[in-house]
Motif scaffolding. Sequence first.
Motif, short mmCIF file in Angstrom:
data_model
loop_
_atom_site.label_atom_id
_atom_site.label_comp_id
_atom_site.label_asym_id
_atom_site.label_seq_id
_atom_site.Cartn_x
_atom_site.Cartn_y
_atom_site.Cartn_z
N PRO A 1 0.83 -1.21 0.00
CA PRO A 1 0.00 0.00 0.00
C PRO A 1 0.87 1.26 0.00
O PRO A 1 2.02 1.24 0.46
CB PRO A 1 -0.77 -0.11 1.33
CG PRO A 1 -0.70 -1.56 1.71
CD PRO A 1 0.61 -2.05 1.18
N LEU A 2 0.29 2.36 -0.48
CA LEU A 2 1.02 3.63 -0.41
C LEU A 2 1.26 4.03 1.05
O LEU A 2 2.30 4.54 1.39
CB LEU A 2 0.24 4.74 -1.12
CG LEU A 2 0.34 4.74 -2.64
CD1 LEU A 2 -0.63 5.76 -3.24
CD2 LEU A 2 1.77 5.06 -3.10
N GLY A 3 0.25 3.82 1.90
CA GLY A 3 0.41 4.16 3.32
C GLY A 3 -0.73 5.01 3.82
O GLY A 3 -1.76 4.48 4.24
N VAL A 4 -0.56 6.33 3.75
CA VAL A 4 -1.62 7.25 4.18
C VAL A 4 -1.97 8.15 3.00
O VAL A 4 -1.10 8.82 2.45
CB VAL A 4 -1.17 8.12 5.38
CG1 VAL A 4 -2.27 9.10 5.75
CG2 VAL A 4 -0.80 7.25 6.57
N LEU A 5 -3.23 8.14 2.62
CA LEU A 5 -3.72 8.99 1.54
C LEU A 5 -4.44 10.20 2.13
O LEU A 5 -5.10 10.09 3.16
CB LEU A 5 -4.73 8.23 0.66
CG LEU A 5 -4.32 6.84 0.19
CD1 LEU A 5 -5.50 6.18 -0.56
CD2 LEU A 5 -3.11 6.95 -0.71
N GLY A 6 -4.36 11.33 1.45
CA GLY A 6 -5.19 12.48 1.78
C GLY A 6 -6.08 12.76 0.59
O GLY A 6 -5.57 12.97 -0.52
N VAL A 7 -7.38 12.71 0.77
CA VAL A 7 -8.30 12.94 -0.34
C VAL A 7 -9.15 14.17 -0.03
O VAL A 7 -9.76 14.26 1.04
CB VAL A 7 -9.19 11.70 -0.60
CG1 VAL A 7 -10.13 11.95 -1.78
CG2 VAL A 7 -8.30 10.47 -0.88
N ILE A 8 -9.12 15.11 -0.95
CA ILE A 8 -9.83 16.39 -0.77
C ILE A 8 -10.90 16.48 -1.85
O ILE A 8 -10.59 16.34 -3.03
CB ILE A 8 -8.84 17.56 -0.88
CG1 ILE A 8 -7.75 17.41 0.19
CG2 ILE A 8 -9.57 18.89 -0.76
CD1 ILE A 8 -6.63 18.45 0.08
N TYR A 9 -12.13 16.68 -1.43
CA TYR A 9 -13.21 16.65 -2.42
C TYR A 9 -14.23 17.70 -2.06
O TYR A 9 -14.11 18.40 -1.05
CB TYR A 9 -13.81 15.25 -2.52
CG TYR A 9 -14.21 14.63 -1.20
CD1 TYR A 9 -13.24 14.16 -0.31
CD2 TYR A 9 -15.54 14.50 -0.83
CE1 TYR A 9 -13.59 13.61 0.90
CE2 TYR A 9 -15.90 13.94 0.38
CZ TYR A 9 -14.92 13.50 1.24
OH TYR A 9 -15.27 12.95 2.45
N GLU A 10 -15.25 17.79 -2.94
CA GLU A 10 -16.21 18.85 -2.73
C GLU A 10 -17.52 18.26 -2.22
O GLU A 10 -17.50 17.50 -1.26
CB GLU A 10 -16.24 19.74 -3.97
CG GLU A 10 -14.89 20.49 -4.05
CD GLU A 10 -14.59 21.24 -5.35
OE1 GLU A 10 -15.17 20.95 -6.41
OE2 GLU A 10 -13.72 22.15 -5.29
N SER A 11 -18.63 18.56 -2.82
CA SER A 11 -19.87 18.34 -2.05
C SER A 11 -20.43 16.93 -1.97
O SER A 11 -21.24 16.66 -1.11
CB SER A 11 -20.94 19.30 -2.54
OG SER A 11 -21.20 19.09 -3.89
N ARG A 12 -20.05 16.00 -2.84
CA ARG A 12 -20.76 14.71 -2.83
C ARG A 12 -20.39 13.82 -1.63
O ARG A 12 -19.25 13.35 -1.54
CB ARG A 12 -20.42 13.92 -4.10
CG ARG A 12 -20.86 14.60 -5.37
CD ARG A 12 -20.44 13.78 -6.58
NE ARG A 12 -20.56 14.54 -7.80
CZ ARG A 12 -21.68 14.64 -8.52
NH1 ARG A 12 -22.76 14.00 -8.12
NH2 ARG A 12 -21.71 15.36 -9.61
N PRO A 13 -21.35 13.52 -0.76
CA PRO A 13 -20.99 12.70 0.41
C PRO A 13 -20.70 11.24 0.05
O PRO A 13 -20.02 10.55 0.82
CB PRO A 13 -22.21 12.82 1.33
CG PRO A 13 -23.33 13.31 0.47
CD PRO A 13 -22.72 14.05 -0.68
N ASN A 14 -21.17 10.75 -1.12
CA ASN A 14 -20.87 9.36 -1.49
C ASN A 14 -19.36 9.14 -1.61
O ASN A 14 -18.86 8.04 -1.38
CB ASN A 14 -21.55 8.97 -2.80
CG ASN A 14 -21.05 9.80 -3.97
OD1 ASN A 14 -21.11 11.03 -3.93
ND2 ASN A 14 -20.53 9.15 -4.98
N VAL A 15 -18.59 10.22 -1.93
CA VAL A 15 -17.14 10.09 -2.07
C VAL A 15 -16.51 9.63 -0.75
O VAL A 15 -15.56 8.86 -0.73
CB VAL A 15 -16.52 11.42 -2.55
CG1 VAL A 15 -15.00 11.35 -2.56
CG2 VAL A 15 -17.04 11.77 -3.95
#
Lengths: 426, 426
Positions: free
Chosen positions: B117-131
């Motif tokens: 695995p890469l390890g720790v991901l940071g994912v930044i997104y906008e309004s869709r809560p399904n993400v």
Amino acid sequence: MTTETLTVRDLGLRARAAARVLRSLPTARKVAALHAVARELRARATGILAANARDVAAAEAAGLPAHMVDRLRLNAASLAAIAADVEAVARLPDPVGERTGEKQLPSGIRVSQMRVPLGVLGVIYESRPNVTVDVAALALMSGNAVLLRGGKETVGSNAALEDAVRAALASQDLPAEAVQVIRDPARERMLELLRLDDLVDAIIPRGGAGLHRYCVENATVPVIVGGIGVVHIYLDGSFTRDPADVARAAELIRNAKVQKPSACNALDTLLVHREALPALPAIARDLAAHGVTLRADPPALAALQAAGVEAQPATASDYGTEFLALTASIRTVGGLEEALDFIAAHGNHTDVILTRDPAQAERFVQDVDSAAVMVNASPRFNDGGQLGLGAEVAISTQKLHARGPMGLAELTTTKWVVMGDGHIRA
Amino acid sequence: MTTETLTVRDLGLRARAAARVLRSLPTARKVAALHAVARELRARATGILAANARDVAAAEAAGLPAHMVDRLRLNAASLAAIAADVEAVARLPDPVGERTGEKQLPSGIRVSQMRVPLGVLGVIYESRPNVTVDVAALALMSGNAVLLRGGKETVGSNAALEDAVRAALASQDLPAEAVQVIRDPARERMLELLRLDDLVDAIIPRGGAGLHRYCVENATVPVIVGGIGVVHIYLDGSFTRDPADVARAAELIRNAKVQKPSACNALDTLLVHREALPALPAIARDLAAHGVTLRADPPALAALQAAGVEAQPATASDYGTEFLALTASIRTVGGLEEALDFIAAHGNHTDVILTRDPAQAERFVQDVDSAAVMVNASPRFNDGGQLGLGAEVAISTQKLHARGPMGLAELTTTKWVVMGDGHIRA
């Protein structure tokens, strides 16, 4: 027109245009180009060495330390070796064009991933002028254009080397703009390169931690960080029961620390299982005899002093530190899990276990999250040549894109190729 | 203790510790965790939908445009679909642990590269809560911990979803800190995440061009840029000689533009060979009938107006523009090379040729340097599900690490494994 009158952005635009030619070039033309480079370097040896001698004289006059002057010095033999290295790169397999994962999907489209050059590389390095040619050769063989930014002490050498490479490219009807040196050593030019994200696909820094940090802090182009990191060897008790193993451990640890102390894959910290402490004096005596300063925690220090081996007490800052010199720290651990916790906190580059216990070896390989994990082998093997890549442009210690030595394949990416017959998405 | 009282750095430290557990987890335990997540989402549906209804009401009260409110709205059916998607991820092959390139080298060491695995991901997104749930599922299945930073309009929904995921993890004796939402919507918290390069291995932004640019400008963590780009279709004359082909072209171009105009893989610019202009009115009439506004260069405009098809004159800014709406630009070209030059200047995402000439198709596939290159297929196929990845976390349009749709394998890296028996480097 010399490149000195152009802005970094101008160089980037020219590189981009050259990259479009390079990316579709058959292997044979890239090989011919590299042979032309080697020929041109030999033909221009006198001029290149004269330019280098002027750089060396200026560096000495400016009071640059002798070991740094040494790093920028070329002579007939080292220049011949550089030319031979270019020919060696020409013998490596060309990764470009390979297709993987070819399949037909339920929708009917046929898909694959085609290996293609990254495009335009930016390589930032310090005083060694051989890097100019090494990187140019690897970039050309992998179908990439490259913008090179060397150290200010080697501006004359790099200009002479660039002229040779560009003349060789022109002689093969290839765009000379495939290899361009940023000749203005001002830091502002480097910053312009780091922010050229619409034209440059990757920045590869080669140098010390400060250079890498500067690139990470300032670049908008993706940076491949590498070559920085702490190397651990964990000596398990099972590797010290047989006197022949103790001798093997001593030889391996000496190789790890002494062969090239300035290398990023040289040993920094030896972790010793409590049960292995009786074997420590023999190993440490061997290191001390090769000029290594040892900094040990209390149990290891006691074992060494009892055996009459010189060592200093370690402080907290001796752990998690890359020494790049004939210094090593030693830490006693109670077992494998403690060693793994220590490496998880401090490691990322190359970590080795010396053990005769296969279960411990397996646990170590699974748990340690570093660019290279080794069982009963010297960390000095973490090197492109030693791992079978043929050559390396850098050793990545980050996780994105490439991890460990970067050869030709690591200077490429893929594109999806989709073949249909009027197929639409349902 | 809620995560609201912790700093982003605290969250990163907890994620790092959780990642160490996740990276060695057998596939079966990851599958069980995802099934637990799906169960927990269903069990907590009432509470999640109530939290979401409060977000929606607040967004409406704040005057958020209706199409943006729609994007944040959940209902029983969409929540059930989210749970089913989690179970679908659990059916995908686990890429972790795969060993490639195993070989013994002349030095005697045995080497391979192990997928981790890469390890720790940071994912930044906008309004869709399904993400929130999609990304958590992909991260867990690939053995990664993740820090999620959603839009400020969905803070309540995301908190409820996070609680469900973390309860599911705890129920499986897994660290709940594997999935953490940064609940404070202040931009300063996002900036802290972007600069956490000692703890986070990759930032994946999901959103508009502004968000991607902000990440690239401010991050010291490597960023995977994606989802932004101009999509071209080049219509060669050879695809318009047979009326059946013209009908096929019209259907494919309609699919490319109309099926989901807001998607990054929707058509932006149609390049038309001069010889194909007679077929353009039929194609354009079909688009106009589906509500598409057309902006054409003079030759194309003349052909359309002569046939009574409504179109506007294109301006320079209509090329190289991602419309994300029912608008397309049209440009006439004299041949393949002109089309290739145009795409080299404006393309990077998905580019299509419609042709019956295999030599032209081959030249197009070789020359175009985009994440996906297609022959006679709709650009809408540039999607993780459509290309056979099963799911996607984002579509990368950069070249480092991953290019095109990113599935589970693209959330991993490799480490070198070296096995010796006391081997040292010569």
